[in-house]
Design a protein around this motif. Sequence first.
Motif, mmCIF file in Angstrom:
data_model
loop_
_atom_site.group_PDB
_atom_site.id
_atom_site.type_symbol
_atom_site.label_atom_id
_atom_site.label_comp_id
_atom_site.label_asym_id
_atom_site.label_seq_id
_atom_site.Cartn_x
_atom_site.Cartn_y
_atom_site.Cartn_z
ATOM 1 N N ILE A 117 -8.540 7.549 -0.914
ATOM 2 C CA ILE A 117 -9.373 6.336 -1.009
ATOM 3 C C ILE A 117 -8.528 5.097 -0.734
ATOM 4 C CG2 ILE A 117 -10.644 4.838 -2.614
ATOM 5 C CD1 ILE A 117 -12.324 7.158 -1.736
ATOM 6 N N PHE A 118 -7.365 5.001 -1.393
ATOM 7 C CA PHE A 118 -6.490 3.845 -1.187
ATOM 8 C C PHE A 118 -5.909 3.833 0.230
ATOM 9 C CE2 PHE A 118 -6.449 3.401 -5.831
ATOM 10 C CZ PHE A 118 -6.542 2.026 -5.940
ATOM 11 N N GLY A 119 -5.654 5.032 0.767
ATOM 12 C CA GLY A 119 -5.185 5.110 2.145
ATOM 13 C C GLY A 119 -6.224 4.572 3.121
ATOM 14 N N LEU A 158 0.113 -4.700 18.773
ATOM 15 C CA LEU A 158 -0.591 -3.410 18.758
ATOM 16 C C LEU A 158 0.350 -2.273 18.367
ATOM 17 C CD1 LEU A 158 -2.853 -3.704 21.933
ATOM 18 C CD2 LEU A 158 -3.646 -3.475 19.572
ATOM 19 N N ALA A 159 1.596 -2.335 18.846
ATOM 20 C CA ALA A 159 2.587 -1.297 18.534
ATOM 21 C C ALA A 159 2.874 -1.262 17.031
ATOM 22 C CB ALA A 159 3.877 -1.537 19.312
ATOM 23 N N VAL A 160 3.067 -2.441 16.425
ATOM 24 C CA VAL A 160 3.315 -2.514 14.974
ATOM 25 C C VAL A 160 2.110 -1.980 14.209
ATOM 26 C CG1 VAL A 160 3.801 -4.047 13.033
ATOM 27 C CG2 VAL A 160 4.909 -4.460 15.219
ATOM 28 N N LEU A 161 0.906 -2.378 14.643
ATOM 29 C CA LEU A 161 -0.325 -1.910 13.991
ATOM 30 C C LEU A 161 -0.429 -0.385 14.064
ATOM 31 C CD1 LEU A 161 -3.195 -2.156 12.797
ATOM 32 C CD2 LEU A 161 -4.017 -2.601 15.112
ATOM 33 N N ILE A 162 -0.236 0.182 15.250
ATOM 34 C CA ILE A 162 -0.375 1.637 15.433
ATOM 35 C C ILE A 162 0.683 2.394 14.633
ATOM 36 C CG2 ILE A 162 -0.208 3.507 17.129
ATOM 37 C CD1 ILE A 162 -1.409 1.495 19.192
ATOM 38 N N MET A 163 1.920 1.860 14.605
ATOM 39 C CA MET A 163 2.993 2.523 13.861
ATOM 40 C C MET A 163 2.632 2.681 12.390
ATOM 41 S SD MET A 163 6.748 1.334 15.225
ATOM 42 C CE MET A 163 6.423 -0.355 15.654
ATOM 43 N N PHE A 164 2.177 1.588 11.785
ATOM 44 C CA PHE A 164 1.883 1.658 10.350
ATOM 45 C C PHE A 164 0.511 2.266 10.069
ATOM 46 C CE2 PHE A 164 5.126 -1.816 10.333
ATOM 47 C CZ PHE A 164 6.100 -1.078 9.685
ATOM 48 N N PHE A 165 -0.391 2.201 11.040
ATOM 49 C CA PHE A 165 -1.685 2.896 10.907
ATOM 50 C C PHE A 165 -1.439 4.400 10.832
ATOM 51 C CE2 PHE A 165 -5.636 4.794 12.277
ATOM 52 C CZ PHE A 165 -6.613 3.968 11.747
ATOM 53 N N ILE A 166 -0.591 4.908 11.724
ATOM 54 C CA ILE A 166 -0.261 6.357 11.723
ATOM 55 C C ILE A 166 0.523 6.714 10.455
ATOM 56 C CG2 ILE A 166 1.070 8.155 12.903
ATOM 57 C CD1 ILE A 166 0.336 6.771 15.549
ATOM 58 N N THR A 167 1.409 5.802 10.018
ATOM 59 C CA THR A 167 2.186 6.033 8.802
ATOM 60 C C THR A 167 1.279 6.267 7.607
ATOM 61 O OG1 THR A 167 4.062 4.701 9.553
ATOM 62 C CG2 THR A 167 3.835 5.003 7.185
ATOM 63 N N ILE A 168 0.302 5.366 7.421
ATOM 64 C CA ILE A 168 -0.634 5.501 6.281
ATOM 65 C C ILE A 168 -1.516 6.716 6.459
ATOM 66 C CG2 ILE A 168 -2.592 4.383 5.117
ATOM 67 C CD1 ILE A 168 -1.264 1.691 5.689
ATOM 68 N N SER A 169 -1.885 7.030 7.709
ATOM 69 C CA SER A 169 -2.720 8.215 7.967
ATOM 70 C C SER A 169 -1.979 9.503 7.608
ATOM 71 C CB SER A 169 -3.127 8.272 9.443
ATOM 72 O OG SER A 169 -3.867 7.129 9.809
ATOM 73 N N ILE A 170 -0.681 9.536 7.932
ATOM 74 C CA ILE A 170 0.134 10.714 7.615
ATOM 75 C C ILE A 170 0.224 10.920 6.105
ATOM 76 C CG2 ILE A 170 2.498 11.641 7.653
ATOM 77 C CD1 ILE A 170 2.767 10.423 10.464
ATOM 78 N N ILE A 179 0.814 -1.229 0.000
ATOM 79 C CA ILE A 179 0.000 0.000 0.000
ATOM 80 C C ILE A 179 0.842 1.272 0.000
ATOM 81 C CG2 ILE A 179 -0.308 0.329 2.497
ATOM 82 C CD1 ILE A 179 -3.148 0.556 -0.054
ATOM 83 N N VAL A 180 1.989 1.280 0.716
ATOM 84 C CA VAL A 180 2.803 2.499 0.810
ATOM 85 C C VAL A 180 3.366 2.933 -0.547
ATOM 86 C CG1 VAL A 180 4.970 3.444 1.735
ATOM 87 C CG2 VAL A 180 3.334 2.363 3.270
ATOM 88 N N PRO A 181 3.932 2.024 -1.384
ATOM 89 C CA PRO A 181 4.382 2.467 -2.716
ATOM 90 C C PRO A 181 3.258 3.079 -3.556
ATOM 91 C CG PRO A 181 5.316 0.322 -2.197
ATOM 92 C CD PRO A 181 4.320 0.622 -1.131
ATOM 93 N N ILE A 182 2.031 2.523 -3.432
ATOM 94 C CA ILE A 182 0.884 3.089 -4.164
ATOM 95 C C ILE A 182 0.624 4.518 -3.693
ATOM 96 C CG2 ILE A 182 -1.621 2.903 -4.508
ATOM 97 C CD1 ILE A 182 -1.316 -0.137 -4.340
ATOM 98 N N LEU A 183 0.623 4.719 -2.379
ATOM 99 C CA LEU A 183 0.356 6.048 -1.818
ATOM 100 C C LEU A 183 1.457 7.043 -2.187
ATOM 101 C CD1 LEU A 183 -0.949 5.092 1.756
ATOM 102 C CD2 LEU A 183 -2.280 5.643 -0.271
ATOM 103 N N LEU A 184 2.710 6.577 -2.163
ATOM 104 C CA LEU A 184 3.827 7.460 -2.521
ATOM 105 C C LEU A 184 3.763 7.858 -3.998
ATOM 106 C CD1 LEU A 184 6.796 5.787 -0.579
ATOM 107 C CD2 LEU A 184 5.674 7.957 -0.054
ATOM 108 N N THR A 185 3.353 6.916 -4.851
ATOM 109 C CA THR A 185 3.185 7.212 -6.279
ATOM 110 C C THR A 185 2.099 8.257 -6.482
ATOM 111 O OG1 THR A 185 3.832 4.953 -6.864
ATOM 112 C CG2 THR A 185 2.676 6.214 -8.546
ATOM 113 N N LEU A 186 0.975 8.082 -5.780
ATOM 114 C CA LEU A 186 -0.137 9.032 -5.895
ATOM 115 C C LEU A 186 0.227 10.392 -5.309
ATOM 116 C CD1 LEU A 186 -3.099 6.633 -5.053
ATOM 117 C CD2 LEU A 186 -2.650 7.718 -7.257
ATOM 118 N N LEU A 187 1.087 10.402 -4.279
ATOM 119 C CA LEU A 187 1.588 11.673 -3.741
ATOM 120 C C LEU A 187 2.392 12.425 -4.801
ATOM 121 C CD1 LEU A 187 2.862 10.976 -0.089
ATOM 122 C CD2 LEU A 187 1.098 12.593 -0.763
#
Length: 337
Positions: A263-265, A324-336, A126-134
Amino acid sequence: KINISKLEEELKDNEIFKNIDLKQFAKDLIKGDAKLTDLINTENIKKLVIDQLIASLKVITMIIVLALLSSILKSLEGSFSSGEVSKIVNYIIFITMVTLVLVNFKDVLSIAYTTVNSIISIVNVIVPILLTLLAVGGLTTTSATLSPVFVSGVSIINMVFKNVIFTLITLAFCVLVINNLSKNIKLKRFSELLKKANVVIVGAAFTVYLGLVSIQGIYVTSFDKFAVKSAKFAVGSFIPVIGNFVSDSVDILLSSSLLIKNIFGSIGLILLIGICLVPIIKIFSIIIVYKIGAAIVEPIGEDNISSFMDETSKLMTVILVSVLAVLIMFFITISIL
């Protein structure tokens, strides 16, 4: 062209999600014909959680029976010709109980390991897709700057949690077993040290990673937005006749790209929650069952079994916190993003 085939493969491999065409689903989301929660198969979630709860209750029932048997043997200790016979029987009962707990502990560790793997897989897609769209949306500097941060961050977190934290938790469990074998062996403080070391490492990884992502994300994004606004102003002001039209067209194009990115985020966030929901509930239910089991066994008089179950539940709590820590880290990453 954005390739989402890997994302669809992740969905197909996971029974928590419905088999949905993501391209069509994204279009339906934009139109308002679908909801993000439509991705999740609630019936399968209920079934998986209930199955895990039943399995945990069976194990705890067997442990309570063993504790009762051990208590009865201790009360009849005077009837044996030698006290050694009673001790040997108690050791056999304790080892049998440890074997049952070991199976559950191994399951919890396996669930956590698999969940972290799944989170990393989804983030890597998902992150490469978001970075491409950015980049398409005009935030090229943000995309170029954050890309190496995410690649290195994901690799380091993957290594730390799998090779360090889970290994230390396993070692702490082994120390806990040895500590409860005999009153003459005292390793409780060493087990506590290993447990605290895990918590410190999780906290440090969490703070450092989110700090880097947040600072770079906010700083670089501000620069990109300023650059885009400056370019739009320049085009609108200095190109005669069609300048404003070109500026407005570019603005619509960039806004559309950011809308698709959002949307993808959102889909990525739902996927992360869906992947972690059942494992978290499973681990949490096992912890609760062990806590209740320890409380039931304690009045019987089997302090070592009750203490062992309680300490095991605490180690399982550390595993749950790690997931939970791993989930929150990448949840915030995608949110940012």
